[in-house]
Design a protein around this motif. Structure first.
Motif, PDB file in Angstrom:
ATOM      1  N   ALA A   1       0.994  -1.186   0.107  1.00 49.33           N
ATOM      2  CA  ALA A   1       0.064  -0.011   0.002  1.00 49.33           C
ATOM      3  C   ALA A   1       0.955   1.170   0.077  1.00 49.33           C
ATOM      4  O   ALA A   1       0.433   2.328  -0.586  1.00 49.33           O
ATOM      5  CB  ALA A   1      -0.913   0.212   1.285  1.00 49.33           C
ATOM      6  N   GLU A   2       1.944   1.453   0.672  1.00 51.20           N
ATOM      7  CA  GLU A   2       2.722   2.458   0.739  1.00 51.20           C
ATOM      8  C   GLU A   2       3.393   2.826  -0.847  1.00 51.20           C
ATOM      9  O   GLU A   2       3.795   4.032  -0.653  1.00 51.20           O
ATOM     10  CB  GLU A   2       3.898   2.041   1.863  1.00 51.20           C
ATOM     11  CG  GLU A   2       3.498   2.229   3.360  1.00 51.20           C
ATOM     12  CD  GLU A   2       2.845   1.245   3.509  1.00 51.20           C
ATOM     13  OE1 GLU A   2       2.937  -0.158   3.139  1.00 51.20           O
ATOM     14  OE2 GLU A   2       1.936   1.315   4.522  1.00 51.20           O
ATOM     15  N   TYR A   3       3.492   1.741  -1.257  1.00 46.62           N
ATOM     16  CA  TYR A   3       3.842   2.022  -2.976  1.00 46.62           C
ATOM     17  C   TYR A   3       3.054   1.708  -3.864  1.00 46.62           C
ATOM     18  O   TYR A   3       3.056   0.840  -4.790  1.00 46.62           O
ATOM     19  CB  TYR A   3       5.217   1.066  -3.033  1.00 46.62           C
ATOM     20  CG  TYR A   3       6.293   1.663  -1.927  1.00 46.62           C
ATOM     21  CD1 TYR A   3       6.972   2.782  -1.991  1.00 46.62           C
ATOM     22  CD2 TYR A   3       6.589   0.586  -0.869  1.00 46.62           C
ATOM     23  CE1 TYR A   3       7.864   3.168  -0.838  1.00 46.62           C
ATOM     24  CE2 TYR A   3       7.452   0.916   0.096  1.00 46.62           C
ATOM     25  CZ  TYR A   3       8.116   2.229   0.310  1.00 46.62           C
ATOM     26  OH  TYR A   3       8.906   2.356   1.255  1.00 46.62           O
ATOM     27  N   PHE A   4       1.825   2.266  -3.492  1.00 48.95           N
ATOM     28  CA  PHE A   4       0.636   1.952  -4.198  1.00 48.95           C
ATOM     29  C   PHE A   4       0.724   2.104  -5.905  1.00 48.95           C
ATOM     30  O   PHE A   4       0.453   1.099  -6.448  1.00 48.95           O
ATOM     31  CB  PHE A   4      -0.587   2.590  -3.837  1.00 48.95           C
ATOM     32  CG  PHE A   4      -2.016   2.135  -4.392  1.00 48.95           C
ATOM     33  CD1 PHE A   4      -2.646   1.067  -3.970  1.00 48.95           C
ATOM     34  CD2 PHE A   4      -2.503   2.766  -5.487  1.00 48.95           C
ATOM     35  CE1 PHE A   4      -3.681   0.676  -4.214  1.00 48.95           C
ATOM     36  CE2 PHE A   4      -3.671   2.276  -5.845  1.00 48.95           C
ATOM     37  CZ  PHE A   4      -4.342   1.268  -5.174  1.00 48.95           C
ATOM     38  N   ASP A   5       1.349   3.156  -6.230  1.00 51.62           N
ATOM     39  CA  ASP A   5       1.509   3.451  -7.576  1.00 51.62           C
ATOM     40  C   ASP A   5       2.456   2.534  -8.173  1.00 51.62           C
ATOM     41  O   ASP A   5       2.147   1.952  -9.286  1.00 51.62           O
ATOM     42  CB  ASP A   5       1.879   4.788  -7.986  1.00 51.62           C
ATOM     43  CG  ASP A   5       0.557   5.845  -7.604  1.00 51.62           C
ATOM     44  OD1 ASP A   5      -0.485   5.410  -7.370  1.00 51.62           O
ATOM     45  OD2 ASP A   5       0.815   6.971  -7.762  1.00 51.62           O
ATOM     46  N   GLU A   6       3.557   2.183  -7.608  1.00 51.90           N
ATOM     47  CA  GLU A   6       4.583   1.468  -8.001  1.00 51.90           C
ATOM     48  C   GLU A   6       4.136   0.186  -8.179  1.00 51.90           C
ATOM     49  O   GLU A   6       4.465  -0.618  -9.403  1.00 51.90           O
ATOM     50  CB  GLU A   6       5.890   1.352  -7.161  1.00 51.90           C
ATOM     51  CG  GLU A   6       6.710   2.758  -7.106  1.00 51.90           C
ATOM     52  CD  GLU A   6       5.943   3.716  -6.274  1.00 51.90           C
ATOM     53  OE1 GLU A   6       4.859   3.550  -5.666  1.00 51.90           O
ATOM     54  OE2 GLU A   6       6.502   5.197  -6.318  1.00 51.90           O
ATOM     55  N   SER A   7       3.218  -0.422  -7.335  1.00 51.72           N
ATOM     56  CA  SER A   7       2.676  -1.554  -7.442  1.00 51.72           C
ATOM     57  C   SER A   7       1.598  -1.824  -8.555  1.00 51.72           C
ATOM     58  O   SER A   7       1.671  -2.732  -9.197  1.00 51.72           O
ATOM     59  CB  SER A   7       1.649  -1.989  -6.140  1.00 51.72           C
ATOM     60  OG  SER A   7       2.749  -2.057  -4.945  1.00 51.72           O
ATOM     61  N   LEU A   8       1.022  -0.563  -8.819  1.00 56.46           N
ATOM     62  CA  LEU A   8       0.352  -0.513 -10.051  1.00 56.46           C
ATOM     63  C   LEU A   8       0.945  -0.918 -11.351  1.00 56.46           C
ATOM     64  O   LEU A   8       0.248  -1.339 -12.235  1.00 56.46           O
ATOM     65  CB  LEU A   8      -0.643   0.681 -10.029  1.00 56.46           C
ATOM     66  CG  LEU A   8      -1.944   0.809  -8.961  1.00 56.46           C
ATOM     67  CD1 LEU A   8      -2.617   1.892  -9.391  1.00 56.46           C
ATOM     68  CD2 LEU A   8      -2.971  -0.583  -9.219  1.00 56.46           C
ATOM     69  N   ILE A   9       2.073  -0.191 -11.136  1.00 59.89           N
ATOM     70  CA  ILE A   9       2.876  -0.465 -12.513  1.00 59.89           C
ATOM     71  C   ILE A   9       3.301  -1.817 -12.806  1.00 59.89           C
ATOM     72  O   ILE A   9       3.205  -2.504 -13.836  1.00 59.89           O
ATOM     73  CB  ILE A   9       4.048   0.422 -12.385  1.00 59.89           C
ATOM     74  CG1 ILE A   9       3.606   2.135 -12.398  1.00 59.89           C
ATOM     75  CG2 ILE A   9       5.029   0.400 -13.719  1.00 59.89           C
ATOM     76  CD1 ILE A   9       2.751   2.687 -13.237  1.00 59.89           C
ATOM     77  N   LEU A  10       3.690  -2.630 -11.552  1.00 60.07           N
ATOM     78  CA  LEU A  10       4.013  -3.780 -11.740  1.00 60.07           C
ATOM     79  C   LEU A  10       2.845  -4.853 -12.211  1.00 60.07           C
ATOM     80  O   LEU A  10       2.894  -5.653 -12.919  1.00 60.07           O
ATOM     81  CB  LEU A  10       4.587  -4.479 -10.332  1.00 60.07           C
ATOM     82  CG  LEU A  10       5.910  -3.807  -9.781  1.00 60.07           C
ATOM     83  CD1 LEU A  10       6.358  -4.447  -8.534  1.00 60.07           C
ATOM     84  CD2 LEU A  10       7.018  -4.302 -10.800  1.00 60.07           C
ATOM     85  N   LEU A  11       1.609  -4.354 -11.684  1.00 60.66           N
ATOM     86  CA  LEU A  11       0.518  -5.052 -11.909  1.00 60.66           C
ATOM     87  C   LEU A  11       0.132  -5.037 -13.192  1.00 60.66           C
ATOM     88  O   LEU A  11      -0.233  -5.945 -14.005  1.00 60.66           O
ATOM     89  CB  LEU A  11      -0.738  -4.467 -11.003  1.00 60.66           C
ATOM     90  CG  LEU A  11      -2.035  -4.927 -11.175  1.00 60.66           C
ATOM     91  CD1 LEU A  11      -2.155  -6.460 -10.724  1.00 60.66           C
ATOM     92  CD2 LEU A  11      -3.211  -4.219 -10.697  1.00 60.66           C
ATOM     93  N   ARG A  12       0.172  -3.904 -13.936  1.00 60.10           N
ATOM     94  CA  ARG A  12      -0.174  -3.512 -15.209  1.00 60.10           C
ATOM     95  C   ARG A  12       0.624  -4.580 -16.286  1.00 60.10           C
ATOM     96  O   ARG A  12       0.470  -4.946 -17.130  1.00 60.10           O
ATOM     97  CB  ARG A  12      -0.212  -2.146 -15.691  1.00 60.10           C
ATOM     98  CG  ARG A  12       0.993  -1.591 -16.289  1.00 60.10           C
ATOM     99  CD  ARG A  12       0.596  -0.179 -16.905  1.00 60.10           C
ATOM    100  NE  ARG A  12       1.749   0.406 -18.042  1.00 60.10           N
ATOM    101  CZ  ARG A  12       1.911  -0.057 -19.198  1.00 60.10           C
ATOM    102  NH1 ARG A  12       1.263  -0.939 -19.771  1.00 60.10           N
ATOM    103  NH2 ARG A  12       3.090   0.355 -19.628  1.00 60.10           N
ATOM    104  N   HIS A  13       2.215  -4.580 -15.905  1.00 63.67           N
ATOM    105  CA  HIS A  13       3.341  -5.329 -16.635  1.00 63.67           C
ATOM    106  C   HIS A  13       2.742  -6.876 -16.373  1.00 63.67           C
ATOM    107  O   HIS A  13       2.800  -7.665 -17.424  1.00 63.67           O
ATOM    108  CB  HIS A  13       4.557  -5.074 -16.225  1.00 63.67           C
ATOM    109  CG  HIS A  13       5.123  -3.664 -16.784  1.00 63.67           C
ATOM    110  ND1 HIS A  13       5.362  -3.185 -18.359  1.00 63.67           N
ATOM    111  CD2 HIS A  13       4.918  -2.370 -16.376  1.00 63.67           C
ATOM    112  CE1 HIS A  13       5.737  -2.305 -18.559  1.00 63.67           C
ATOM    113  NE2 HIS A  13       5.103  -1.552 -17.431  1.00 63.67           N
ATOM    114  N   LEU A  14       2.527  -7.112 -15.210  1.00 68.58           N
ATOM    115  CA  LEU A  14       2.406  -8.632 -14.924  1.00 68.58           C
ATOM    116  C   LEU A  14       1.104  -8.824 -15.833  1.00 68.58           C
ATOM    117  O   LEU A  14       1.081 -10.088 -16.327  1.00 68.58           O
ATOM    118  CB  LEU A  14       1.801  -8.714 -13.426  1.00 68.58           C
ATOM    119  CG  LEU A  14       1.398 -10.202 -13.136  1.00 68.58           C
ATOM    120  CD1 LEU A  14       2.589 -11.053 -13.402  1.00 68.58           C
ATOM    121  CD2 LEU A  14       1.077 -10.099 -11.666  1.00 68.58           C
ATOM    122  N   LEU A  15       0.011  -8.290 -16.131  1.00 67.25           N
ATOM    123  CA  LEU A  15      -1.264  -8.441 -16.648  1.00 67.25           C
ATOM    124  C   LEU A  15      -1.346  -8.113 -18.181  1.00 67.25           C
ATOM    125  O   LEU A  15      -2.159  -8.489 -18.871  1.00 67.25           O
ATOM    126  CB  LEU A  15      -2.468  -7.943 -15.859  1.00 67.25           C
ATOM    127  CG  LEU A  15      -2.481  -8.308 -14.502  1.00 67.25           C
ATOM    128  CD1 LEU A  15      -3.692  -7.575 -13.855  1.00 67.25           C
ATOM    129  CD2 LEU A  15      -2.973  -9.671 -14.264  1.00 67.25           C
TER     130      LEU A  15
END
Ligand code: PPS
Length: 431
Positions: free
Chosen positions: A205-219
């Motif tokens: 959660a503390e790196y929410f945007d960075e996590s979303l970037i990983l998510l979009r690449h994963l998917l």
């Protein structure tokens, strides 16, 4: 009443500023996703992203059926009987549940990617303590609602088997299907390793945007697919300040959660480094700019304002309030917004700021309508048959048995990694 919709014509793949794709050849967007919605971790914001993606792409979302309301009968361990038959077979599942891998394997497509999100234990526990103060007796019996007093001697207040005690210790672990009261180092090591094996991405959660970037690449998703506004926030006056020394006490009390957080925070940063921290930072910037443009497209120059629930006129936008002692803010539409025609994208603009409970109920309604349009003459018994036969054709006989059992037998108690079967499924649930 909204400006012309906020859909962006955004083609990130053509931009030189984004991280290179991890796949050598262009692949279609991945659509089979199980997101474990953990508590007080920004998970409602992720769920909203997934709900909107599902709607835009006409994907079935597995939703809770009677008597579960808007979550899968939490704190019971997830069971496929909790899934509304009109939402089977699903592509996406994202409502609160206590994780049960065996049941999800039967329910979800074979290529399902498992994702979850964690939050730093001290701020998460402070949020849990304040949000569930009136529900969770372990918290309610503490004099003056003092977090300091609770942490001085948690065992004076905490009863492991009590209803909602799941919010008072190692809640992440419980949500993930683990044992919140087992703090043996060997157990913790094995549990963390098991979570690592099952989940392809653990967001932080503390790196929410960075996590979303990983998510979009994963998917293999576009940046446009992960635009969001923050949901389910408390007002600053509802937050308790943590005096020095408290974070360490919180970590010690929630030692399994702390181990999970440390492990997956480190693994998030390894993944970010693998993708390239520079390009991730640029994508985060693009994400923020694109969100800004989306909001302008949706609402014009007057963005929806954060307001307390009582100030929000549209009841579909009022967030659920756990008690009078804590205030959750939502968004009020600007009053001078122009009245346009109600197109699909305008609907999506409203859903961008719609709280979890209302969005879940709308989807339950729309998925049931879609189902009934497809099967106009079916009785409730018959509604299960197509799902059963689809899954049967796919060779998943055990799911057929689960569904058939579900229409003939009473609810089972919690099973795998369960709650020792003591809790009753109740219609009234906390969020
Ligand atoms: N994008 C983003 N980044 C960081 N933090 C965020 C974000 N979105 C929501 N939040 C914060 O997450 C808390 C709510 O979490 P959940 O939605 O998981 O709660 S719930 O269990 O579904 O009720 C809640 O935390 P507290 O305000 O501390 O309670 C939100 O403020």
């Amino acid at each position: 009443f909204l400006h012309h919709g906020g859909h962006l014509n955004w083609t990130m793949e053509t931009s030189p500023m984004v991280c290179p794709s991890t796949s050598p050849t262009p692949t279609p967007k991945h659509t089979s996703i199980a997101f474990l919605k953990t508590h007080k971790t920004a998970s409602s914001t992720v769920q909203n992203i997934l709900f909107r993606f599902a709607e835009r792409n006409n994907l079935t979302v597995a939703l809770p059926g009677y008597p579960c309301d808007h979550q899968f009968c939490y704190p019971h361990t997830f069971n496929n009987r909790f899934v509304h038959p009109h939402t089977v077979p699903p592509k996406i599942i994202t409502s609160h549940m206590r994780f049960n891998r065996a049941e999800l394997l039967r329910l979800m497509p074979n290529d399902t990617i498992y994702i979850t999100i964690l939050r730093e234990p001290a701020s998460m526990f402070e949020s849990l303590f304040s949000y569930y103060n009136q529900y969770c007796l372990s918290f309610k019996r503490v004099p003056n609602g003092s977090l300091e007093t609770f942490l001085e001697n948690p065992w004076s207040y905490y009863r492991p088997e009590e209803k909602y005690a799941v919010y008072a210790r190692n809640t992440l672990t419980y949500d993930l299907g683990g044992d919140k009261d087992q703090t043996d180092p060997m157990y913790i090591r094995n549990f963390v390793a098991e979570v690592d094996r099952v989940f392809s991405l653990v967001m932080i959660a503390e790196y929410f945007d960075e996590s979303l970037i990983l998510l979009r690449h994963l998917l293999g998703w576009e940046l446009e697919d992960v635009l969001y506004v923050k949901l389910n926030m408390r007002t600053s006056t509802s937050k308790l300040s943590l005096s020095s020394g408290l974070p360490a006490k919180i970590r010690a009390w929630n030692s399994v959660d702390a181990a999970l957080y440390d492990h997956f925070n480190a693994s998030l940063w390894r993944k970010l480094e693998d993708l390239g921290v520079g390009c991730v930072a640029r994508e985060v910037q693009l994400l923020q700019r694109a969100t800004d443009r989306l909001l302008r497209g949706c609402f014009g120059s007057n963005f929806p304002q954060l307001r307390s629930a009582s100030q929000i006129k549209n009841k579909n936008l009022r967030p659920w309030q756990p008690s009078s002692k804590v205030a959750i803010v939502g968004y009020e539409l600007p009053s001078n917004i122009s009245r346009g025609s109600r197109g699909q994208s305008q609907d999506m603009c409203l859903k961008l700021i719609m709280p979890e409970v209302q969005y879940t109920h709308l989807l339950q309604h729309s998925e049931s309508l879609r189902y009934r349009r497809k099967h106009p003459t079916r009785t409730p018994m018959q509604t299960l048959r197509p799902a059963i036969s689809t899954l049967h054709q796919q060779g998943r006989k055990d799911h057929k048995e689960t569904l058939e059992r579900s229409i003939t037998s009473p609810p089972l108690g919690a099973e795998i990694g369960g709650t020792r079967g003591t809790q009753q499924v109740s219609k009234k649930q906390t969020t």
